[in-house]
Design a protein around this motif. Structure first.
Motif, short mmCIF file in Angstrom:
data_model
loop_
_atom_site.label_atom_id
_atom_site.label_comp_id
_atom_site.label_asym_id
_atom_site.label_seq_id
_atom_site.Cartn_x
_atom_site.Cartn_y
_atom_site.Cartn_z
N ILE A 101 1.37 -1.94 7.15
CA ILE A 101 2.65 -2.66 7.27
C ILE A 101 3.53 -2.37 6.06
N VAL A 102 2.93 -2.40 4.87
CA VAL A 102 3.70 -2.14 3.64
C VAL A 102 4.23 -0.70 3.65
N THR A 103 3.41 0.24 4.08
CA THR A 103 3.83 1.65 4.17
C THR A 103 5.02 1.78 5.11
N LEU A 104 4.95 1.10 6.24
CA LEU A 104 6.04 1.14 7.21
C LEU A 104 7.33 0.56 6.64
N LEU A 105 7.23 -0.61 6.02
CA LEU A 105 8.43 -1.29 5.49
C LEU A 105 9.13 -0.48 4.40
N HIS A 106 8.37 0.39 3.72
CA HIS A 106 8.95 1.20 2.65
C HIS A 106 9.30 2.62 3.13
N GLY A 107 9.21 2.86 4.43
CA GLY A 107 9.60 4.16 4.95
C GLY A 107 8.60 5.26 4.71
N ALA A 108 7.32 4.90 4.57
CA ALA A 108 6.21 5.88 4.41
C ALA A 108 6.44 6.85 3.25
N PRO A 109 6.59 6.33 2.00
CA PRO A 109 6.68 7.24 0.86
C PRO A 109 5.35 7.94 0.62
N LEU A 110 5.37 8.98 -0.20
CA LEU A 110 4.20 9.83 -0.40
C LEU A 110 2.96 9.04 -0.84
N ALA A 111 3.09 8.20 -1.86
CA ALA A 111 1.93 7.48 -2.40
C ALA A 111 1.33 6.53 -1.38
N LEU A 112 2.18 5.76 -0.71
CA LEU A 112 1.68 4.80 0.27
C LEU A 112 1.11 5.50 1.50
N GLY A 113 1.77 6.57 1.93
CA GLY A 113 1.26 7.32 3.09
C GLY A 113 -0.13 7.88 2.82
N LEU A 114 -0.33 8.44 1.62
CA LEU A 114 -1.63 8.99 1.27
C LEU A 114 -2.67 7.87 1.14
N SER A 115 -2.29 6.74 0.55
CA SER A 115 -3.21 5.61 0.42
C SER A 115 -3.66 5.10 1.78
N HIS A 116 -2.73 5.08 2.73
CA HIS A 116 -3.06 4.63 4.08
C HIS A 116 -4.05 5.58 4.74
N GLN A 117 -3.90 6.86 4.49
CA GLN A 117 -4.82 7.84 5.07
C GLN A 117 -6.20 7.74 4.44
N VAL A 118 -6.26 7.58 3.12
CA VAL A 118 -7.54 7.41 2.44
C VAL A 118 -8.21 6.11 2.89
N GLY A 119 -7.39 5.07 3.12
CA GLY A 119 -7.93 3.81 3.63
C GLY A 119 -8.58 3.98 4.99
N ALA A 120 -8.02 4.85 5.81
CA ALA A 120 -8.61 5.13 7.13
C ALA A 120 -9.99 5.75 6.98
N VAL A 121 -10.15 6.63 5.99
CA VAL A 121 -11.46 7.25 5.74
C VAL A 121 -12.47 6.19 5.35
N ALA A 122 -12.08 5.32 4.40
CA ALA A 122 -12.99 4.27 3.93
C ALA A 122 -13.39 3.33 5.07
N MET B 288 -16.76 -4.08 6.20
CA MET B 288 -15.96 -3.46 7.26
C MET B 288 -14.69 -4.26 7.53
N PHE B 289 -14.83 -5.58 7.66
CA PHE B 289 -13.65 -6.39 7.97
C PHE B 289 -12.69 -6.46 6.79
N ALA B 290 -13.22 -6.50 5.56
CA ALA B 290 -12.35 -6.52 4.39
C ALA B 290 -11.50 -5.26 4.33
N LEU B 291 -12.10 -4.10 4.60
CA LEU B 291 -11.35 -2.85 4.59
C LEU B 291 -10.38 -2.78 5.77
N LEU B 292 -10.76 -3.35 6.90
CA LEU B 292 -9.86 -3.39 8.05
C LEU B 292 -8.62 -4.22 7.73
N PHE C 190 -13.39 4.00 8.33
CA PHE C 190 -14.20 4.73 9.31
C PHE C 190 -15.66 4.80 8.86
N VAL C 191 -15.87 5.06 7.57
CA VAL C 191 -17.23 5.15 7.04
C VAL C 191 -17.88 3.76 7.02
#
Length: 380
Positions: A336-357, A324-328, A359-360
């Motif tokens: 932070i990386v997604t933000l610094l790059h202006g939320a491009p498609l690949a990073l934005g999607l990765s961040h969302q999938v990371g939220a799923v992982a 749990m902490f490793a995924l957090l 949460f579970v």
């Protein structure tokens, strides 16, 4: 006169020997097809994860308003001829998104966004079909464990509600001068998706053991860890809703510096919209600021829960909190990386999938706090 018998003579009897007591009586009539239902729910879980990912891509590619009608049954068939495509395109040309943002779009460009939205809706229909066929099959075969009918029907009901909320969300972008769906409706839609995912995950965990094993494990419940992980799950859910608000108004592309925002802690003009409450939903700067602050709070909360979890006497529970902490930590860095790059498609999607992982993973740590896995004294 009765004859005397030798003390070594076997005495005949008509009485039948008593059956030896059998263990596991608590499971009698309760088992059902636990493994089969668990496998079926895992398939639905994977499909819901895919649904969330496709939904994220649909939002990030601005494809969500390309289908302007809700046809739960006939809408499953895409346009089959050029005349059908022209008709769908003409409907899209009547909404504000086309008139104010995409005027001049070609038919081929429209097709590319149409397929994203159609795929998202089709996947939703397919999930509903998998649930219906699976539940009816297990119910007719009388393989549903005792007490599980209501749980499985509950999952199906949430899925139906999700379809209705999806259209409620889309309809908000078809009138007025709005170029996208309402952010709070998007947050509701995504939030319900995570609720469905959370319940499915919990049911999968439960079905991984027998009722007797669960009752035995419950006696070793770690109440403090269970409370911490429950609080963390709720805070993570709040952060997910805030992330949906950020995505709904493209707030992640406004201030791309970190740790400050525009060179200061609080962004400029955080309450320029009237009435003031609208800023919490529609002001990109304030929404991003709140998302950042809750992210920091979640990270601190996660450290506390992790340090407590590491002290557990159960190895499986310790491993769950470590994961749990490793995924957090990974999710914070990715954000932070997604933000610094202006939320491009690949990073934005990765961040969302990371939220799923994440949460579970929190749900699993919570489950193992409530139902610790049995282990030998040596392992403890």
């Amino acid at each position: 006169m009765a004859q005397k018998r030798s003390i070594f003579e076997e005495v005949a009897t008509d009485e039948k020997p008593k059956a030896a007591p059998q263990g596991g009586l608590i499971e009698k009539g309760r088992g059902g097809a636990r493994k089969g239902i668990r496998a079926w729910l895992i398939v639905i879980f994977a499909l819901v994860m895919a649904m969330i990912a496709v939904g994220g891509l649909t939002r990030l590619t601005d494809s969500g308003l390309s289908i302007t009608e809700w046809k739960p049954v006939t809408g499953a068939i895409p346009p089959m001829s050029e005349a059908d495509w022209t008709s769908e395109f003409e409907k899209y040309q009547q909404i504000p998104e086309y008139q104010l943002q995409n005027e001049g779009m070609s038919l081929s460009e429209f097709k590319s966004i149409y397929w994203w939205e159609w795929g998202h809706r089709f996947l939703g229909r397919f999930i509903g079909l998998v649930w219906a066929v699976g539940y009816i099959g297990f119910a007719v075969a009388r393989k549903v464990p005792t007490g599980w009918h209501k749980r499985l029907i509950f999952i199906g009901a949430l899925g139906g509600l999700q379809g209705a909320i999806g259209w409620w969300m889309v309809s908000s972008g078809l009138v007025g001068e709005r170029l996208d769906v309402a952010s709070y409706r998007l947050a509701t839609h995504l939030g319900l998706a995570f609720i469905i995912l959370g319940f499915i995950a919990w049911y999968v965990f439960l079905l991984g053991r027998t009722e007797g094993e669960l009752m035995q494990a419950r006696r070793s419940k770690d109440a403090k860890l269970y409370g911490l992980s429950t609080g963390m799950l709720h805070l993570a859910f709040l952060q997910i809703l805030l992330g949906a608000l950020v995505a709904g108004i493209d707030a992640g592309r406004g201030y791309t510096d970190w740790p400050l925002m525009g060179g200061q802690v609080l962004p400029p003009d955080p309450f320029y919209i009237t009435p003031a409450w609208r800023n919490f939903f529609e002001n990109p700067a304030l929404v991003q600021f709140i998302h950042r602050m809750v992210g920091y709070l979640l990270f601190i909360f996660g450290i506390v829960a992790w340090l407590k979890g590491r002290k557990s006497a159960n190895k499986a529970t310790v491993g769950a909190f470590n994961l749990m902490f490793a995924l957090l930590f990974l999710q914070v860095v990715l954000g932070i990386v997604t933000l610094l790059h202006g939320a491009p498609l690949a990073l934005g999607l990765s961040h969302q999938v990371g939220a799923v992982a994440l949460f579970v993973a929190i749900s699993r740590a919570r489950f193992l706090s409530n139902y610790p896995k049995p282990q030998s004294v040596r392992a403890a």
